[in-house]
Design a protein around this motif. Structure first.
Motif, mmCIF file in Angstrom:
data_model
loop_
_atom_site.group_PDB
_atom_site.id
_atom_site.type_symbol
_atom_site.label_atom_id
_atom_site.label_comp_id
_atom_site.label_asym_id
_atom_site.label_seq_id
_atom_site.Cartn_x
_atom_site.Cartn_y
_atom_site.Cartn_z
ATOM 1 N N SER A 1 -29.811 -26.175 -11.100
ATOM 2 C CA SER A 1 -30.058 -27.345 -10.261
ATOM 3 C C SER A 1 -31.401 -27.973 -10.605
ATOM 4 C CB SER A 1 -30.035 -26.938 -8.782
ATOM 5 O OG SER A 1 -31.122 -26.074 -8.504
ATOM 6 N N LEU A 2 -31.510 -29.267 -10.289
ATOM 7 C CA LEU A 2 -32.754 -29.976 -10.591
ATOM 8 C C LEU A 2 -33.941 -29.374 -9.858
ATOM 9 C CD1 LEU A 2 -31.549 -33.706 -10.582
ATOM 10 C CD2 LEU A 2 -31.967 -32.208 -12.532
ATOM 11 N N GLU A 3 -33.737 -28.887 -8.640
ATOM 12 C CA GLU A 3 -34.840 -28.305 -7.894
ATOM 13 C C GLU A 3 -35.357 -27.037 -8.568
ATOM 14 O OE1 GLU A 3 -35.200 -31.330 -5.498
ATOM 15 O OE2 GLU A 3 -36.461 -29.542 -5.388
ATOM 16 N N ASP A 4 -34.425 -26.195 -9.072
ATOM 17 C CA ASP A 4 -34.851 -24.977 -9.784
ATOM 18 C C ASP A 4 -35.582 -25.332 -11.074
ATOM 19 O OD1 ASP A 4 -33.764 -23.429 -7.802
ATOM 20 O OD2 ASP A 4 -31.852 -23.103 -8.856
ATOM 21 N N LEU A 5 -35.036 -26.332 -11.766
ATOM 22 C CA LEU A 5 -35.691 -26.735 -13.021
ATOM 23 C C LEU A 5 -37.101 -27.258 -12.759
ATOM 24 C CD1 LEU A 5 -32.757 -28.518 -14.912
ATOM 25 C CD2 LEU A 5 -33.773 -26.284 -15.411
ATOM 26 N N ARG A 6 -37.241 -28.080 -11.706
ATOM 27 C CA ARG A 6 -38.569 -28.622 -11.402
ATOM 28 C C ARG A 6 -39.543 -27.496 -11.025
ATOM 29 N NH1 ARG A 6 -35.536 -32.635 -8.356
ATOM 30 N NH2 ARG A 6 -35.542 -34.635 -9.506
ATOM 31 N N ARG A 7 -39.055 -26.441 -10.331
ATOM 32 C CA ARG A 7 -39.932 -25.374 -9.864
ATOM 33 C C ARG A 7 -40.480 -24.545 -11.027
ATOM 34 N NH1 ARG A 7 -36.640 -23.403 -6.770
ATOM 35 N NH2 ARG A 7 -35.890 -21.654 -8.028
ATOM 36 N N ARG A 8 -39.649 -24.209 -12.028
ATOM 37 C CA ARG A 8 -40.125 -23.353 -13.119
ATOM 38 C C ARG A 8 -40.414 -24.114 -14.408
ATOM 39 N NH1 ARG A 8 -34.428 -21.836 -13.186
ATOM 40 N NH2 ARG A 8 -33.448 -22.520 -15.141
ATOM 41 N N GLY A 9 -40.020 -25.384 -14.453
ATOM 42 C CA GLY A 9 -40.210 -26.145 -15.681
ATOM 43 C C GLY A 9 -41.326 -27.176 -15.567
ATOM 44 N N ILE A 10 -41.258 -28.156 -16.482
ATOM 45 C CA ILE A 10 -42.275 -29.212 -16.555
ATOM 46 C C ILE A 10 -41.559 -30.541 -16.358
ATOM 47 C CG2 ILE A 10 -44.002 -30.325 -18.019
ATOM 48 C CD1 ILE A 10 -44.298 -27.659 -19.492
ATOM 49 N N SER A 11 -42.002 -31.315 -15.369
ATOM 50 C CA SER A 11 -41.342 -32.572 -15.019
ATOM 51 C C SER A 11 -42.329 -33.726 -15.144
ATOM 52 C CB SER A 11 -40.799 -32.490 -13.582
ATOM 53 O OG SER A 11 -40.293 -33.750 -13.167
ATOM 54 N N ARG A 12 -41.822 -34.865 -15.702
ATOM 55 C CA ARG A 12 -42.633 -36.068 -15.832
ATOM 56 C C ARG A 12 -41.790 -37.285 -15.450
ATOM 57 N NH1 ARG A 12 -45.803 -32.662 -16.132
ATOM 58 N NH2 ARG A 12 -47.482 -32.355 -17.685
ATOM 59 N N HIS A 13 -42.409 -38.228 -14.725
ATOM 60 C CA HIS A 13 -41.729 -39.473 -14.371
ATOM 61 C C HIS A 13 -41.724 -40.411 -15.568
ATOM 62 C CE1 HIS A 13 -41.430 -38.385 -10.173
ATOM 63 N NE2 HIS A 13 -42.747 -38.122 -10.130
ATOM 64 N N ILE A 14 -40.654 -41.246 -15.634
ATOM 65 C CA ILE A 14 -40.536 -42.231 -16.705
ATOM 66 C C ILE A 14 -40.669 -43.610 -16.061
ATOM 67 C CG2 ILE A 14 -39.067 -43.183 -18.518
ATOM 68 C CD1 ILE A 14 -37.696 -40.445 -18.690
ATOM 69 N N TYR A 15 -41.571 -44.450 -16.631
ATOM 70 C CA TYR A 15 -41.848 -45.755 -16.052
ATOM 71 C C TYR A 15 -41.310 -46.856 -16.950
ATOM 72 C CZ TYR A 15 -44.994 -43.168 -13.035
ATOM 73 O OH TYR A 15 -45.515 -42.297 -12.136
ATOM 74 N N SER A 16 -41.075 -48.021 -16.305
ATOM 75 C CA SER A 16 -40.519 -49.178 -17.011
ATOM 76 C C SER A 16 -41.459 -49.589 -18.145
ATOM 77 C CB SER A 16 -40.335 -50.346 -16.036
ATOM 78 O OG SER A 16 -40.011 -51.529 -16.751
ATOM 79 N N PRO A 17 -40.901 -49.971 -19.301
ATOM 80 C CA PRO A 17 -41.765 -50.440 -20.397
ATOM 81 C C PRO A 17 -42.465 -51.738 -20.057
ATOM 82 C CG PRO A 17 -39.443 -50.703 -20.974
ATOM 83 C CD PRO A 17 -39.468 -49.931 -19.703
ATOM 84 N N PHE A 18 -42.035 -52.408 -18.959
ATOM 85 C CA PHE A 18 -42.654 -53.679 -18.606
ATOM 86 C C PHE A 18 -43.573 -53.552 -17.397
ATOM 87 C CE2 PHE A 18 -40.109 -55.736 -21.622
ATOM 88 C CZ PHE A 18 -38.829 -55.179 -21.580
ATOM 89 N N SER A 19 -43.578 -52.388 -16.742
ATOM 90 C CA SER A 19 -44.448 -52.192 -15.589
ATOM 91 C C SER A 19 -44.786 -50.702 -15.488
ATOM 92 C CB SER A 19 -43.762 -52.656 -14.299
ATOM 93 O OG SER A 19 -44.570 -52.340 -13.181
#
Length: 748
Positions: A107-125
């Motif tokens: 699950s995404l929650e398990d992955l976020r807890r033990r892994g590395i997560s980064r947000h992706i932002y719009s190329p225009f903002s």
């Protein structure tokens, strides 16, 4: 004493160091292993974080257009890294791509807890979030890397521990056990007594240390007694030398100095003969005192040779000038024969070398009635910057028998008793020459035939020096120092008289201080070009006075020359350490004394008619100020001139006020003192007219002539106004200073 292996220090040292090394190694492995595990995890996560940050920016376009193919390629590329176990790229509308080595995605929650997560932002903002990338690290790969790191650290620590154990054991045996045992055996053979002074450490009664302590106890008592005896003898000898040097040289200074001054006066032939013999006797006594002191210093091991570059031709010329006069008086030819292959510039103690050669030459002149005396030098060897030179002094004198030559170069020994009666001497000169030559890694000797002359030789080792510009001989004596001011700090009235008359005869202006405290006070209030400082004075000695003068503003570079009857090397070093520039021993040689003072005065040649930047004499002053003398005193230095004028204006202005008050009160004693004081100070800066008026004031006060006092006071007031105005201009002062003169005029 027989020692068991297990009781010896060698076994105990090996056991203790091996145990400590093993314990330290195990502790280091545990500690560093845990630290390495944490460091490895942090480093891998940091590297993955940097990688994810970079990928997040490159994935923005794929998320913006929701390109699943491009997102899948990015995920596959991340999965190629062995540390990455799974990758998920998603947008708000769902998952664009997901990859996993196991084929299963948590699950995404398990992955976020033990892994590395980064947000992706719009190329225009950069503030508009359009997706997320999650990287799941591989636990197996992390464990493998940690094990590899741990094995590497453990292996390195194991090798290091083995090296430490080996080196420690080797060092213990090589640098501790064997030296201590060797010293113990040696001390055991040397010691005869058993005095309990050191306590044996507990547990070492049967070890080498225990035996060493016993031996040291015996030796300490002997060494302590011997050291106390040696220190007591050394202190007594040093104190005796210092006292004898001071007490004998002081009266000799009076004999030499006063006879020199007396010979310059109008003596009849009989008186001149008496004084010349007194002077010669003083020189002879001084030479004997110097021999005794040199011999005592050499015997005490306190004579150290200087190492400085010097010119051999210049040294030979100096010796020839000193000995040439006596040789010519006896009708002897003084021949100099220096081999051309000897380096011109050498390195060593030129003073002590000259002492050896001059002693040889003086002896040759003394024992030669006719013929010649030859100074010859030959190069014996020269390599690696060191030369061995043989100096010979050959005479055509009385010569020596073999039994006489055997006694030479021994302390207090001469050829025979008749020689002492006929020619005089202490028998120390040649002994000193021998010891000086040995200090130069050389030797001395003599070749002679009775009635056919002698050859005294000295073979010494000298370094090869560097060529340096040589000052022309007698340069100091040709410098015009007239008008310069010297502060003489001396408590002995006879020494004061000698030094003062010699300096004044050379045209110098002399101020005398009876002790160090007065010298500091005069230096702070006056302008002086040089200070002659006696070392032993009441209230404050010359050493402390020098330190205080050096601390005064603007006097850090003032030349200070020590004048003392303490002529030992440690006395010279003490004077130089206190801040003195040079050293002259009493009794002073008048010529050398004046040359030394002139060398430190260093006036700037013939002074110009006016100081640099100084105004021309004004018509109002009527030429009252001698600008040439001011230029000479200030050495043509505007800053020095300004300071000189400032001090003069301040002190003389105060004196003018005091004269006015004394006139008003009718205090003739005060007027005598003030007139006497300021007549010399005003003349010393080139104001002759004001100095004459001060002298007239002194005489009028002594005579009790009230009318003359009022008249002279009025003239002083008028002249001082003119002088004060022009002197203020020389100092660059913009403020008029007429208060003192007006006050005096009001009382006249």
């Amino acid at each position: 004493m027989t020692l068991r292996v297990r009781d010896g220090i060698a076994f105990r040292t090996a056991l203790a160091m091996s145990s400590l090394a093993l314990l330290a190694g195990l502790f280091s492995i545990v500690l560093l292993g845990s630290k390495a595990y944490e460091r490895t995890n942090e480093e891998i996560r940091s590297r993955l974080g940097n990688l994810v940050d970079t990928v997040a920016m490159t994935t923005a376009a794929a998320c913006f257009v929701e390109d699943q193919g491009l997102a899948g390629e990015v995920a596959a590329g991340l999965l190629s890294n062995s540390v990455v176990q799974g990758v998920v790229i998603r947008t708000d509308r769902g998952i664009l791509a997901q990859r996993s080595r196991s084929g299963r995605i948590d699950s995404l929650e398990d992955l976020r807890r033990r892994g590395i997560s980064r947000h992706i932002y719009s190329p225009f903002s950069t503030t508009t979030e359009i997706g997320e990338i999650i990287v799941d690290p591989s636990p197996g790969e992390l464990l493998r890397l940690n094990r590899a790191e741990l094995f590497f650290i453990g292996g390195a620590l194991l090798l290091q521990m083995m090296a430490v154990i080996g080196a420690s054991l080797f060092g213990a045996f090589r640098w501790i056990v064997q030296p201590i045992k060797g010293m113990s055996d040696e001390l055991h053979r040397m010691s005869l007594d058993d005095h309990e002074t050191l306590e044996i450490p507990p547990g070492h009664e049967q070890t080498e240390i225990g035996r060493l302590a016993d031996d040291i106890n015996a030796l300490i008592g002997q060494l302590a007694r011997a050291r106390k005896d040696a220190e007591k003898a050394s202190r007594a000898k040093g104190e005796f030398l210092a006292t004898m040097s001071h007490e004998i040289r002081t009266p000799i200074n009076a004999v030499v100095g006063l006879s020199h001054l007396a010979l310059k006066t109008g003596l009849d032939p009989r008186q001149r003969d008496y004084v010349e013999k007194i002077s010669q006797s003083g020189d002879h006594l001084l030479a004997m005192v110097n021999d005794v002191l040199d011999f005592a210093k050499i015997e005490a091991g306190k004579l150290e040779l200087e190492q400085a570059d010097f010119s051999l031709p210049a040294l030979v010329r100096k010796l020839g000038a000193i000995a040439g006069t006596r040789a010519s008086e006896k009708g002897l030819a003084l021949v100099i024969d220096i081999a051309p292959d000897i380096p011109e510039h050498l390195n060593g103690d030129s003073v002590r070398l000259g002492q050896i050669l001059l002693n040889y030459i003086n002896n040759a002149v003394k024992f030669t009635a006719s013929g010649s005396v030859t100074l010859r030098a030959r190069l014996e060897s020269c390599a690696t910057g060191r030369c061995r030179i043989r100096f010979e002094v050959i005479d055509t004198g009385i010569g020596l028998r073999p039994d006489q030559m055997e006694r030479l170069f021994q302390s207090f020994a001469q050829a025979d008793a008749s020689t002492t009666r006929q020619y005089g001497g202490t028998g120390l000169g040649l002994a000193i020459c021998k010891q000086l030559a040995e200090l130069m890694h050389g030797e001395v000797g003599v070749d002679s035939v009775a009635g056919a002359g002698s050859t005294f030789w000295a073979s010494v080792e000298l370094g090869v020096g560097e060529a340096a510009p040589e000052a022309p001989p007698e340069a100091a004596g040709t410098v015009d120092c007239r008008g310069l001011r010297v502060l003489l700090a001396e408590d002995n009235p006879i020494n004061q008289q000698i030094a003062r008359e010699l300096l004044e005869e050379a045209g110098l202006q002399v101020s005398v201080a009876d002790n160090g405290a007065d010298a500091v006070d005069l230096a702070a209030r006056g302008i002086f070009d040089c200070v002659l400082m006696d070392v032993r004075m009441p209230e404050m000695d010359g050493i402390e006075a020098t330190r205080r003068i050096r601390a005064l503003p603007g006097l850090a570079a003032l030349p200070i020359i020590a004048m003392t009857a303490n002529a030992q090397q440690e006395d010279r070093e003490q004077c130089l350490a206190a801040g003195m520039n040079d050293f002259i021993a009493k009794p002073i040689d008048p010529t050398q004394f004046l040359h030394l003072v002139a060398a430190w005065l260093k006036p700037a040649g013939a002074a110009p008619t006016a100081p640099l930047g100084a105004p021309k004499p004004s018509a109002a002053s009527g030429g009252l100020i001698d600008h040439a003398m001011l230029a000479r005193i200030s050495r043509n230095d505007p800053q020095r001139l300004a300071r000189l004028v400032g001090v003069f204006l301040q002190s003389t202005s105060d004196g003018i006020v005091q004269i006015g008050r004394a006139l008003a009160a009718g205090d003739r004693d005060a007027l005598v003192q003030l007139g006497h004081r300021y007549k010399s100070s005003t003349r010393s800066v080139g104001i002759q007219r004001l100095g004459d008026l001060m002298e007239a004031l002194e005489h009028a006060a002594q005579a009790g002539d009230a009318d003359r006092l009022q008249a002279v006071g009025g003239e002083i007031s008028a002249v001082w106004q003119l002088v004060e105005r022009e002197m203020a201009g020389l100092a660059g002062s913009s403020a008029p200073a007429e208060t003192a003169a007006q006050g005096l005029a009001g009382n006249s």
